[in-house]
Design a protein around this motif. Structure first.
Motif, PDB file in Angstrom:
ATOM      1  N   GLN A   1      32.936  47.051  30.348  1.00 17.88           N
ATOM      2  CA  GLN A   1      32.192  45.029  30.606  1.00 17.88           C
ATOM      3  C   GLN A   1      32.437  45.455  32.109  1.00 17.88           C
ATOM      4  O   GLN A   1      31.737  44.373  32.885  1.00 17.88           O
ATOM      5  CB  GLN A   1      33.393  44.541  30.082  1.00 17.88           C
ATOM      6  CG  GLN A   1      33.154  43.272  30.582  1.00 17.88           C
ATOM      7  CD  GLN A   1      33.719  41.539  29.571  1.00 17.88           C
ATOM      8  OE1 GLN A   1      35.023  42.022  28.774  1.00 17.88           O
ATOM      9  NE2 GLN A   1      33.519  40.519  30.174  1.00 17.88           N
TER      10      GLN A   1
ATOM     11  N   LEU B   1      29.993  43.745  35.103  1.00 20.46           N
ATOM     12  CA  LEU B   1      30.376  42.651  36.031  1.00 20.46           C
ATOM     13  C   LEU B   1      29.738  43.686  37.391  1.00 20.46           C
ATOM     14  O   LEU B   1      29.835  42.776  38.336  1.00 20.46           O
ATOM     15  CB  LEU B   1      31.799  42.483  36.116  1.00 20.46           C
ATOM     16  CG  LEU B   1      31.959  41.482  34.304  1.00 20.46           C
ATOM     17  CD1 LEU B   1      33.446  41.438  34.639  1.00 20.46           C
ATOM     18  CD2 LEU B   1      31.212  40.117  34.445  1.00 20.46           C
TER      19      LEU B   1
ATOM     20  N   THR C   1      39.691  33.538  30.979  1.00 21.32           N
ATOM     21  CA  THR C   1      38.955  34.216  30.309  1.00 21.32           C
ATOM     22  C   THR C   1      39.288  35.476  31.047  1.00 21.32           C
ATOM     23  O   THR C   1      39.434  35.766  31.724  1.00 21.32           O
ATOM     24  CB  THR C   1      37.666  33.506  30.161  1.00 21.32           C
ATOM     25  OG1 THR C   1      37.076  34.052  31.559  1.00 21.32           O
ATOM     26  CG2 THR C   1      37.609  32.639  29.630  1.00 21.32           C
ATOM     27  N   THR C   2      38.674  36.701  30.075  1.00 20.78           N
ATOM     28  CA  THR C   2      39.265  38.020  30.789  1.00 20.78           C
ATOM     29  C   THR C   2      37.645  38.155  31.280  1.00 20.78           C
ATOM     30  O   THR C   2      37.766  39.293  32.523  1.00 20.78           O
ATOM     31  CB  THR C   2      38.714  39.041  29.668  1.00 20.78           C
ATOM     32  OG1 THR C   2      39.718  38.498  28.118  1.00 20.78           O
ATOM     33  CG2 THR C   2      39.156  40.408  29.321  1.00 20.78           C
ATOM     34  N   THR C   3      37.035  37.868  30.981  1.00 21.94           N
ATOM     35  CA  THR C   3      35.333  37.510  32.187  1.00 21.94           C
ATOM     36  C   THR C   3      36.543  37.411  33.451  1.00 21.94           C
ATOM     37  O   THR C   3      35.983  38.464  34.400  1.00 21.94           O
ATOM     38  CB  THR C   3      34.328  37.355  31.010  1.00 21.94           C
ATOM     39  OG1 THR C   3      34.011  37.743  30.137  1.00 21.94           O
ATOM     40  CG2 THR C   3      33.813  37.198  32.847  1.00 21.94           C
ATOM     41  N   THR C   4      36.722  36.161  33.758  1.00 14.40           N
ATOM     42  CA  THR C   4      37.289  35.962  35.343  1.00 14.40           C
ATOM     43  C   THR C   4      38.234  36.433  35.477  1.00 14.40           C
ATOM     44  O   THR C   4      38.093  37.039  36.881  1.00 14.40           O
ATOM     45  CB  THR C   4      38.021  34.098  34.485  1.00 14.40           C
ATOM     46  OG1 THR C   4      37.049  33.279  34.403  1.00 14.40           O
ATOM     47  CG2 THR C   4      39.051  33.888  36.368  1.00 14.40           C
TER      48      THR C   4
ATOM     49  N   HIS D   1      36.309  39.433  37.162  1.00 11.44           N
ATOM     50  CA  HIS D   1      35.497  39.618  38.121  1.00 11.44           C
ATOM     51  C   HIS D   1      36.623  39.161  39.447  1.00 11.44           C
ATOM     52  O   HIS D   1      36.077  39.983  40.498  1.00 11.44           O
ATOM     53  CB  HIS D   1      34.851  38.166  37.602  1.00 11.44           C
ATOM     54  CG  HIS D   1      34.048  37.360  39.423  1.00 11.44           C
ATOM     55  ND1 HIS D   1      34.992  36.949  40.120  1.00 11.44           N
ATOM     56  CD2 HIS D   1      32.385  38.195  39.477  1.00 11.44           C
ATOM     57  CE1 HIS D   1      34.286  36.836  41.099  1.00 11.44           C
ATOM     58  NE2 HIS D   1      32.589  37.111  40.341  1.00 11.44           N
TER      59      HIS D   1
END
Length: 306
Positions: free
Chosen positions: A241, A245, A285-288, A291
């Motif tokens: 992931q 990104l 969130t994990t994505t944030t 990033h």
């Protein structure tokens, strides 16, 4: 405003905690941290007597597990004796506030799949000197919660936390550093990894900090609280992931120096006690998080500050 003494202000979590106070309205005013040493009682007495805090968040300690194996005596001195020195300095200066001791989810040791998610009723079985030192300091704090009825002593057991500003000694920032180097053409598109077919419970450090303030406000004295996401994340999937990104294509290359088979294959914690008693919820969130970690390393490498 209430005065808050924070040990370990210059560390990864300490910096985020001070940033949280600077960026959010709060009843807490952090007191300045002069030169001090957990093993120097005079410096602790001077700090406490000069500030007379209403609450303490004790973050400082020796936190790197490999270093704990290299020097277990010093790890115990800093994490256990240092905590005792701080408690005694507070007592000598008539402290009667809230003391939040930050321990570690590592105290649980090896846990079977049947025992997941890990909650606070599971008997700790520490498997390294660092975890031993944290559990010993927990027990010391619990003893003080019984003997000092005018104090409110709360214990937090954070699981893996990640975010911008973390040293490359840890998995996620190490991966982020390599990914940015690959994107900048400083490293071949092969990510050097160890044992990645395991799972861990990751939480953004900024959500961890928020949990600590919830515990300052609502945590019950003499109680222990897991601080975790409650989500089991596969390390290999997390790395891929991050690569997505970072917009790089990579292969994973297991490096002999990193390939130490993890004894604990799966980790997932239960934060239900914390949520039920304080109304805390993770919001990032994990994505944030990933990033922000990648952006942090992009800036570090650009400034030659690896």
């Amino acid at each position: 405003m209430s005065k808050l003494l924070v040990t370990g202000q210059s560390g990864f979590v300490g910096r985020h905690l001070l940033a949280h106070l600077a960026n959010h309205q709060s009843e807490w005013q952090p007191v300045a941290a002069p030169s001090h040493d957990l093993l120097d009682t005079n410096s602790l007495d001077a700090w406490v007597s000069a500030t007379r805090p209403d609450a303490v968040i004790h973050l400082a300690g020796q936190t790197f597990v490999p270093e704990a194996f290299r020097n277990p005596a010093r790890t115990l001195q800093i994490n256990l004796l240092g905590t005792l020195n701080l408690l005694q300095a507070l007592k000598r200066n008539d402290f009667q506030g809230t003391f939040l001791y930050v321990s570690s989810g590592d105290v649980y040791g090896q846990v079977t799949a049947e025992q997941l998610p890990i909650d606070e009723t599971l008997l700790p079985k520490p498997r390294n000197p660092y975890a031993v030192s944290k559990l010993a300091a927990e027990n010391l704090c619990l003893q003080w919660s019984f003997s000092e009825p005018d104090w409110r002593i709360v214990i937090a057991r954070p699981f893996n936390h990640i975010g911008p500003g973390q040293a490359a000694d840890f998995l996620v920032p190490d991966m982020a550093r390599q990914l940015i180097r690959i994107r900048k053409g400083l490293q071949l598109p092969r990510l050097q990894v160890g044992d990645v077919d395991v799972s861990r419970d990751f939480l953004d450090v900024r959500d961890v900090v928020r949990a600590y303030f919830h515990l300052l406000e609502k945590g019950q004295s003499g109680e222990i609280y897991n601080v975790c996401s409650g989500v089991e994340r596969d390390i290999r999937e997390l790395i891929m992931q991050m690569a997505s990104l970072a917009e790089v294509e990579i292969t994973l290359e297991q490096h002999p120096d990193r390939l130490r088979r993890a004894e604990q294959r799966r980790v997932a914690g239960s934060g239900e006690k914390l949520r039920a008693q304080t109304n805390w919820q993770p919001i990032i969130t994990t994505t944030t998080t990933l990033h922000d970690v990648l952006s942090d390393w992009d800036e570090r490498i650009h400034n030659n500050n690896e």
